[in-house]
Design a protein around this motif. Structure first.
Motif, mmCIF file in Angstrom:
data_model
loop_
_atom_site.group_PDB
_atom_site.id
_atom_site.type_symbol
_atom_site.label_atom_id
_atom_site.label_comp_id
_atom_site.label_asym_id
_atom_site.label_seq_id
_atom_site.Cartn_x
_atom_site.Cartn_y
_atom_site.Cartn_z
ATOM 1 N N MET A 100 0.841 -1.195 0.000
ATOM 2 C CA MET A 100 0.000 0.000 0.000
ATOM 3 C C MET A 100 0.878 1.248 0.000
ATOM 4 O O MET A 100 1.074 1.900 1.014
ATOM 5 N N VAL A 101 1.435 1.531 -1.163
ATOM 6 C CA VAL A 101 2.259 2.721 -1.359
ATOM 7 C C VAL A 101 1.911 3.281 -2.727
ATOM 8 O O VAL A 101 1.675 2.538 -3.674
ATOM 9 N N LEU A 102 1.829 4.604 -2.815
ATOM 10 C CA LEU A 102 1.434 5.205 -4.086
ATOM 11 C C LEU A 102 2.528 5.093 -5.128
ATOM 12 O O LEU A 102 2.280 4.804 -6.287
ATOM 13 N N SER A 103 3.745 5.351 -4.728
ATOM 14 C CA SER A 103 4.867 5.343 -5.653
ATOM 15 C C SER A 103 6.013 4.604 -4.986
ATOM 16 O O SER A 103 6.202 4.708 -3.785
ATOM 17 N N ASP A 104 6.769 3.884 -5.762
ATOM 18 C CA ASP A 104 7.866 3.112 -5.180
ATOM 19 C C ASP A 104 9.169 3.397 -5.920
ATOM 20 O O ASP A 104 9.741 2.524 -6.544
ATOM 21 N N PRO A 105 9.651 4.662 -5.860
ATOM 22 C CA PRO A 105 10.919 4.940 -6.519
ATOM 23 C C PRO A 105 12.089 4.364 -5.720
ATOM 24 O O PRO A 105 11.997 4.151 -4.515
ATOM 25 N N ASN A 106 13.174 4.128 -6.419
ATOM 26 C CA ASN A 106 14.358 3.582 -5.747
ATOM 27 C C ASN A 106 15.028 4.601 -4.831
ATOM 28 O O ASN A 106 15.782 4.228 -3.945
ATOM 29 N N ILE A 107 14.768 5.874 -5.061
ATOM 30 C CA ILE A 107 15.397 6.921 -4.256
ATOM 31 C C ILE A 107 14.357 7.574 -3.348
ATOM 32 O O ILE A 107 14.280 8.791 -3.224
ATOM 33 N N GLY A 108 13.530 6.770 -2.701
ATOM 34 C CA GLY A 108 12.417 7.266 -1.892
ATOM 35 C C GLY A 108 12.836 8.184 -0.766
ATOM 36 O O GLY A 108 12.184 9.192 -0.509
ATOM 37 N N LEU A 109 13.929 7.873 -0.069
ATOM 38 C CA LEU A 109 14.367 8.704 1.046
ATOM 39 C C LEU A 109 14.845 10.066 0.558
ATOM 40 O O LEU A 109 14.527 11.101 1.159
ATOM 41 N N LEU A 110 15.568 10.082 -0.554
ATOM 42 C CA LEU A 110 16.006 11.355 -1.135
ATOM 43 C C LEU A 110 14.799 12.176 -1.577
ATOM 44 O O LEU A 110 14.741 13.386 -1.347
ATOM 45 N N TYR A 111 13.808 11.525 -2.182
ATOM 46 C CA TYR A 111 12.580 12.202 -2.598
ATOM 47 C C TYR A 111 11.863 12.795 -1.392
ATOM 48 O O TYR A 111 11.409 13.942 -1.428
ATOM 49 N N LEU A 112 11.770 12.034 -0.310
ATOM 50 C CA LEU A 112 11.085 12.506 0.887
ATOM 51 C C LEU A 112 11.776 13.735 1.472
ATOM 52 O O LEU A 112 11.115 14.717 1.826
#
Length: 131
Positions: A100-112
């Motif tokens: 249950m996640v909208l997007s699963d980019p590999n750089i999620g922490l950087l995006y956040l």
């Protein structure tokens, strides 16, 4: 079902419980503060005050808008909207449950971190709109 219907349903499935949770956490905070200060809490609306967040939201929406006379009106109104939208967009990479996640980019922490830092621009725009 087409993808045009599934994606908004997923977004609403994540955002609505988040917003309702915040509303009822505010209610809980107000009840605790009323207990600590030995006064009556928000229990006037509905049974046990469960409709108080709806009353607070309608009061907020129906309030008379106040803006400084020298402010750039469009920037002054855009600042809180930008900050709120960026805080919701930052939740796109936060997993709420398995799968249950909208997007699963590999750089999620950087995006956040990047989206969280962009939220400061709302405060800057609000301050700049008054000059």
């Amino acid at each position: 079902m087409s993808i045009a219907v599934v994606v908004p349903a997923e977004i609403l499935g994540i955002i609505l419980p988040l917003l309702l949770g915040v509303a009822f956490l505010v209610l809980a905070k107000r009840k605790v503060m009323a207990f600590v200060q030995r006064r009556k809490g928000p229990d006037v609306v509905g049974s046990f005050g469960l409709l108080q967040p709806l009353a607070d939201g309608s009061k907020l929406i129906l309030k008379e808008p106040i803006s400084p006379s020298s402010a750039n009106f469009s920037l002054f109104r855009m600042a809180p909207v930008a900050t709120f939208m960026l805080s919701l967009v930052a939740r796109a990479v936060v997993p709420f449950d398995y799968g249950m996640v909208l997007s699963d980019p590999n750089i999620g922490l950087l995006y956040l971190f990047a989206i969280s830092l962009l939220g400061v621009y709302g405060i800057i725009i609000a301050g700049r709109s008054i000059n």
